[in-house]
Motif scaffolding. Structure first.
Motif, PDB file in Angstrom:
ATOM      1  N   THR A   1       0.813  -1.219   0.000  1.00  0.00           N
ATOM      2  CA  THR A   1       0.000   0.000   0.000  1.00  0.00           C
ATOM      3  C   THR A   1       0.843   1.264   0.000  1.00  0.00           C
ATOM      4  OG1 THR A   1      -0.164  -0.115   2.420  1.00  0.00           O
ATOM      5  CG2 THR A   1      -1.924  -1.145   1.148  1.00  0.00           C
ATOM      6  N   ARG A   2       2.085   1.186   0.470  1.00  0.00           N
ATOM      7  CA  ARG A   2       2.958   2.368   0.484  1.00  0.00           C
ATOM      8  C   ARG A   2       3.228   2.861  -0.936  1.00  0.00           C
ATOM      9  NH1 ARG A   2       7.079   1.117   4.628  1.00  0.00           N
ATOM     10  NH2 ARG A   2       5.404   1.781   6.024  1.00  0.00           N
ATOM     11  N   ALA A   3       3.313   1.915  -1.869  1.00  0.00           N
ATOM     12  CA  ALA A   3       3.472   2.302  -3.267  1.00  0.00           C
ATOM     13  C   ALA A   3       2.247   3.075  -3.742  1.00  0.00           C
ATOM     14  CB  ALA A   3       3.685   1.063  -4.133  1.00  0.00           C
ATOM     15  N   GLY A   4       1.068   2.654  -3.270  1.00  0.00           N
ATOM     16  CA  GLY A   4      -0.155   3.355  -3.630  1.00  0.00           C
ATOM     17  C   GLY A   4      -0.205   4.765  -3.078  1.00  0.00           C
ATOM     18  N   VAL A   5       0.353   4.969  -1.887  1.00  0.00           N
ATOM     19  CA  VAL A   5       0.389   6.301  -1.295  1.00  0.00           C
ATOM     20  C   VAL A   5       1.268   7.231  -2.138  1.00  0.00           C
ATOM     21  CG1 VAL A   5       1.069   7.656   0.723  1.00  0.00           C
ATOM     22  CG2 VAL A   5      -0.078   5.469   1.029  1.00  0.00           C
ATOM     23  N   ALA A   6       2.365   6.699  -2.665  1.00  0.00           N
ATOM     24  CA  ALA A   6       3.224   7.516  -3.534  1.00  0.00           C
ATOM     25  C   ALA A   6       2.451   7.963  -4.777  1.00  0.00           C
ATOM     26  CB  ALA A   6       4.468   6.719  -3.928  1.00  0.00           C
ATOM     27  N   TRP A   7       1.686   7.042  -5.357  1.00  0.00           N
ATOM     28  CA  TRP A   7       0.854   7.395  -6.513  1.00  0.00           C
ATOM     29  C   TRP A   7      -0.194   8.435  -6.125  1.00  0.00           C
ATOM     30  CZ3 TRP A   7       1.073   6.652 -11.608  1.00  0.00           C
ATOM     31  CH2 TRP A   7       1.885   5.620 -12.109  1.00  0.00           C
ATOM     32  N   MET A   8      -0.781   8.269  -4.945  1.00  0.00           N
ATOM     33  CA  MET A   8      -1.790   9.216  -4.479  1.00  0.00           C
ATOM     34  C   MET A   8      -1.190  10.620  -4.337  1.00  0.00           C
ATOM     35  SD  MET A   8      -4.050   9.021  -1.001  1.00  0.00           S
ATOM     36  CE  MET A   8      -4.122   7.234  -1.135  1.00  0.00           C
ATOM     37  N   ALA A   9       0.042  10.686  -3.842  1.00  0.00           N
ATOM     38  CA  ALA A   9       0.724  11.972  -3.721  1.00  0.00           C
ATOM     39  C   ALA A   9       0.924  12.612  -5.088  1.00  0.00           C
ATOM     40  CB  ALA A   9       2.071  11.784  -3.020  1.00  0.00           C
ATOM     41  N   VAL A  10       1.238  11.799  -6.079  1.00  0.00           N
ATOM     42  CA  VAL A  10       1.382  12.305  -7.445  1.00  0.00           C
ATOM     43  C   VAL A  10       0.061  12.920  -7.904  1.00  0.00           C
ATOM     44  CG1 VAL A  10       1.767  11.657  -9.848  1.00  0.00           C
ATOM     45  CG2 VAL A  10       3.225  10.716  -8.060  1.00  0.00           C
TER      46      VAL A  10
ATOM     47  N   CYS B   1      -2.367  14.154  -6.018  1.00  0.00           N
ATOM     48  CA  CYS B   1      -2.591  15.381  -5.255  1.00  0.00           C
ATOM     49  C   CYS B   1      -1.792  16.532  -5.859  1.00  0.00           C
ATOM     50  CB  CYS B   1      -2.200  15.147  -3.800  1.00  0.00           C
ATOM     51  SG  CYS B   1      -2.315  16.603  -2.738  1.00  0.00           S
ATOM     52  N   ALA B   2      -0.537  16.276  -6.165  1.00  0.00           N
ATOM     53  CA  ALA B   2       0.319  17.305  -6.759  1.00  0.00           C
ATOM     54  C   ALA B   2      -0.193  17.721  -8.134  1.00  0.00           C
ATOM     55  CB  ALA B   2       1.753  16.782  -6.863  1.00  0.00           C
ATOM     56  N   ARG B   3      -0.639  16.743  -8.902  1.00  0.00           N
ATOM     57  CA  ARG B   3      -1.139  17.046 -10.247  1.00  0.00           C
ATOM     58  C   ARG B   3      -2.397  17.911 -10.181  1.00  0.00           C
ATOM     59  NH1 ARG B   3      -1.787  12.903 -15.382  1.00  0.00           N
ATOM     60  NH2 ARG B   3      -2.747  14.404 -16.807  1.00  0.00           N
TER      61      ARG B   3
ATOM     62  N   THR C   1       6.846  15.816 -12.876  1.00  0.00           N
ATOM     63  CA  THR C   1       7.323  14.889 -13.907  1.00  0.00           C
ATOM     64  C   THR C   1       8.298  13.872 -13.311  1.00  0.00           C
ATOM     65  OG1 THR C   1       7.049  16.605 -15.584  1.00  0.00           O
ATOM     66  CG2 THR C   1       8.443  14.733 -16.163  1.00  0.00           C
ATOM     67  N   ALA C   2       9.173  14.321 -12.421  1.00  0.00           N
ATOM     68  CA  ALA C   2      10.092  13.393 -11.748  1.00  0.00           C
ATOM     69  C   ALA C   2       9.321  12.365 -10.927  1.00  0.00           C
ATOM     70  CB  ALA C   2      11.052  14.174 -10.851  1.00  0.00           C
ATOM     71  N   MET C   3       8.281  12.826 -10.229  1.00  0.00           N
ATOM     72  CA  MET C   3       7.452  11.922  -9.436  1.00  0.00           C
ATOM     73  C   MET C   3       6.754  10.895 -10.322  1.00  0.00           C
ATOM     74  SD  MET C   3       5.847  14.930  -7.061  1.00  0.00           S
ATOM     75  CE  MET C   3       4.445  13.980  -6.487  1.00  0.00           C
ATOM     76  N   GLN C   4       6.211  11.354 -11.437  1.00  0.00           N
ATOM     77  CA  GLN C   4       5.485  10.462 -12.337  1.00  0.00           C
ATOM     78  C   GLN C   4       6.387   9.354 -12.884  1.00  0.00           C
ATOM     79  OE1 GLN C   4       4.185  13.558 -15.012  1.00  0.00           O
ATOM     80  NE2 GLN C   4       2.066  13.468 -14.277  1.00  0.00           N
TER      81      GLN C   4
ATOM     82  N   LYS D   1       7.766   6.857  -1.351  1.00  0.00           N
ATOM     83  CA  LYS D   1       6.930   7.557  -0.370  1.00  0.00           C
ATOM     84  C   LYS D   1       7.622   8.834   0.117  1.00  0.00           C
ATOM     85  CE  LYS D   1       3.891   8.237   3.055  1.00  0.00           C
ATOM     86  NZ  LYS D   1       4.292   9.190   4.047  1.00  0.00           N
ATOM     87  N   VAL D   2       8.904   8.752   0.407  1.00  0.00           N
ATOM     88  CA  VAL D   2       9.657   9.922   0.879  1.00  0.00           C
ATOM     89  C   VAL D   2       9.676  11.009  -0.188  1.00  0.00           C
ATOM     90  CG1 VAL D   2      11.966  10.774   1.435  1.00  0.00           C
ATOM     91  CG2 VAL D   2      11.120   8.705   2.528  1.00  0.00           C
ATOM     92  N   PHE D   3      10.135  10.662  -1.373  1.00  0.00           N
ATOM     93  CA  PHE D   3      10.342  11.659  -2.416  1.00  0.00           C
ATOM     94  C   PHE D   3       9.033  12.284  -2.873  1.00  0.00           C
ATOM     95  CE2 PHE D   3      10.764  12.949  -6.879  1.00  0.00           C
ATOM     96  CZ  PHE D   3      11.825  13.823  -6.772  1.00  0.00           C
ATOM     97  N   CYS D   4       8.035  11.458  -3.154  1.00  0.00           N
ATOM     98  CA  CYS D   4       6.790  11.974  -3.724  1.00  0.00           C
ATOM     99  C   CYS D   4       6.024  12.848  -2.740  1.00  0.00           C
ATOM    100  CB  CYS D   4       5.919  10.821  -4.212  1.00  0.00           C
ATOM    101  SG  CYS D   4       6.594   9.980  -5.668  1.00  0.00           S
TER     102      CYS D   4
END
Length: 449
Positions: free
Chosen positions: A307-316, A318-320, A358-361, A385-388
């Protein structure tokens, strides 16, 4: 020569002779006409535009937050699913969320519509689930985050944490009983790990305990920040076994004696998410509701990794959402007679936002490829998770900045992203804890206390 004369005649037709009389008192008209007669055709056309004000307004390019065309790597089928999810969220969710966010309430009317969208439990095989890729599961999470991180969190808890615990740690009987109903959102789940005094230290020892008796398992303790728990039908509770000191998982039903939930109020972020404080007082859970494949915290960590991978996508997402709203605003908002998007400093903010996005994506795209290849490790998910989430904080801050005072108003959408980014930054492992996971991987030394 004939063309030049036509342009001079057109220029003269634009003259207001009442104004001309006033102008003649200020300038030498003969001198002006002499200068006009010496102009070439291009110069005359420019003069006509200046005098008539007929300069064509240039339409801005379409807003495209996928600057490197990452979506172009999707199959036609996956791209169609992405657009279907986006269309649904734009039509059914976006019009509601500001009002529900403001009033700290959940829009229960969207649950049947979400069920029809049929993306819950997207990656699981069987039980009515799609059996899709982790990549598309991440893209779906990003689409939800782009419209509202709270609704994305609701789906993440239901589809990832709650269903994932049963899918990865449950028995076949438990899977058959719960997963099809959860996939259809007929049963809502929650995930109880964090405690009032134990957040990052869950691996080191939970204060919520369980003990086996001849009547079943008796659970005691509290869980805090548990999303969906105020209205969930079941909650996955993680507790420390007093006999062997290992973490075990349980499916606790809302009507179990000794189980109670109090809504957490006064939040400044993810206000649509209904977080609860769960109290377990000699809560009796039958052996049949214990997750048999959850024998230690390592099993809990497997769910968190997924699920942590999913949180990183969710952050992307939110940013978008923040970037797209901010860009649209700067193209429409005018100051000093022109859109603020034409100013250098505003463009600098927009480019910084797009660079981070773009880096996050590209990072999460590769992260999900690793997951689909069976190569995902804890440190991979933790780095994402950290970076995104860190970069998301920067993006939403800049988005608010380019909108000036309007950036703090809900009606312009960015204020909600700004607040919600703070919660995404902290949950599913803080920056510090996830950094130590990555640090341990690259140095070989564990810096955990």
């Amino acid at each position: 020569m004939l063309g030049k004369m036509k342009n001079i005649i057109k220029l003269l037709k634009t003259v207001d002779f009442e104004q001309l009389e006033k102008v003649s008192k200020k300038v030498d008209l003969a001198e002006v006409m002499g200068a006009v007669s010496k102009m070439d055709e291009k110069q005359l056309q420019m003069a006509m535009k200046l005098l008539t004000g007929t300069k064509k307004k240039k339409d801005p390019p379409p807003i495209d937050a996928d600057f490197y065309n990452i979506d172009g790597k999707l199959s036609a089928e996956d791209r169609a699913l992405q657009l279907r999810v986006r269309s649904f969220l734009e039509a059914e969710v976006k019009p509601l969320v500001n009002n529900y966010w403001l009033h700290d309430e959940f829009p229960f009317e969207i649950i049947p519509k979400l069920a029809e969208l049929n993306v819950c439990g997207y990656v699981y095989q069987g039980y009515g689930c799609a059996g899709g890729t982790s990549l598309m599961d991440g893209i779906i999470a990003s689409e939800f985050g782009r419209i509202d991180p709270s609704i994305a969190t609701f789906l993440g808890v239901q589809s990832g944490l709650a269903m994932g615990s049963i899918y990865m740690c449950g028995s076949d009987i438990q899977k058959e009983e719960w997963l099809p109903k959860m996939q259809q959102l007929k049963v809502i789940g929650a995930f109880g790990l964090t405690e009032p005094e134990v957040g990052s230290a869950t691996a080191g020892g939970l204060t919520t305990t369980c003990r086996r008796t001849n009547k079943g398992w008796v659970l005691n303790g509290q869980k805090k920040w548990i999303g969906n728990s105020t209205f969930s039908d079941i909650t996955i509770i993680w507790a420390r076994d007093l006999d062997d000191n290992q973490v075990k998982g349980f499916i606790v039903r809302k009507d179990n004696p000794g189980f109670s939930v109090e809504k957490i109020k006064g939040k400044m972020a993810l206000r649509i998410v209904q977080n609860g404080l769960i109290t377990l007082t000699n809560c009796l859970v039958p052996e049949s509701d214990r997750l048999p494949h959850a024998q230690s915290f390592k099993d809990t960590a497997k769910v968190l990794q997924m699920t942590r991978a999913g949180v990183a996508w969710m952050a992307v997402g939110c940013a978008r959402g923040a970037y797209e709203n901010a860009l649209a605003y700067t193209l429409q908002r005018e100051q000093f007679g022109k859109p603020i998007a034409s100013f250098q400093l505003i463009q600098n903010h927009l480019v910084e936002m797009l660079s981070n996005l773009t880096a996050m994506q590209t990072l999460v795209f590769r992260l999900s490829e690793l997951q689909d290849e069976g190569k995902l490790k804890d440190e991979h998910a933790s780095l994402a998770k950290v970076f995104c989430t860190l970069r998301t904080r920067d993006i939403v801050s800049r988005a608010r900045e380019v909108m000036g005072g309007n950036g703090i108003l809900l009606e312009y959408n960015v204020a909600r992203f700004l607040a919600d980014a703070e919660a995404i930054y902290s949950y599913e492992g803080t920056k510090e804890i996830n950094s130590l996971i990555v640090g341990r991987s690259i140095t070989g030394f564990s810096a955990f206390v």
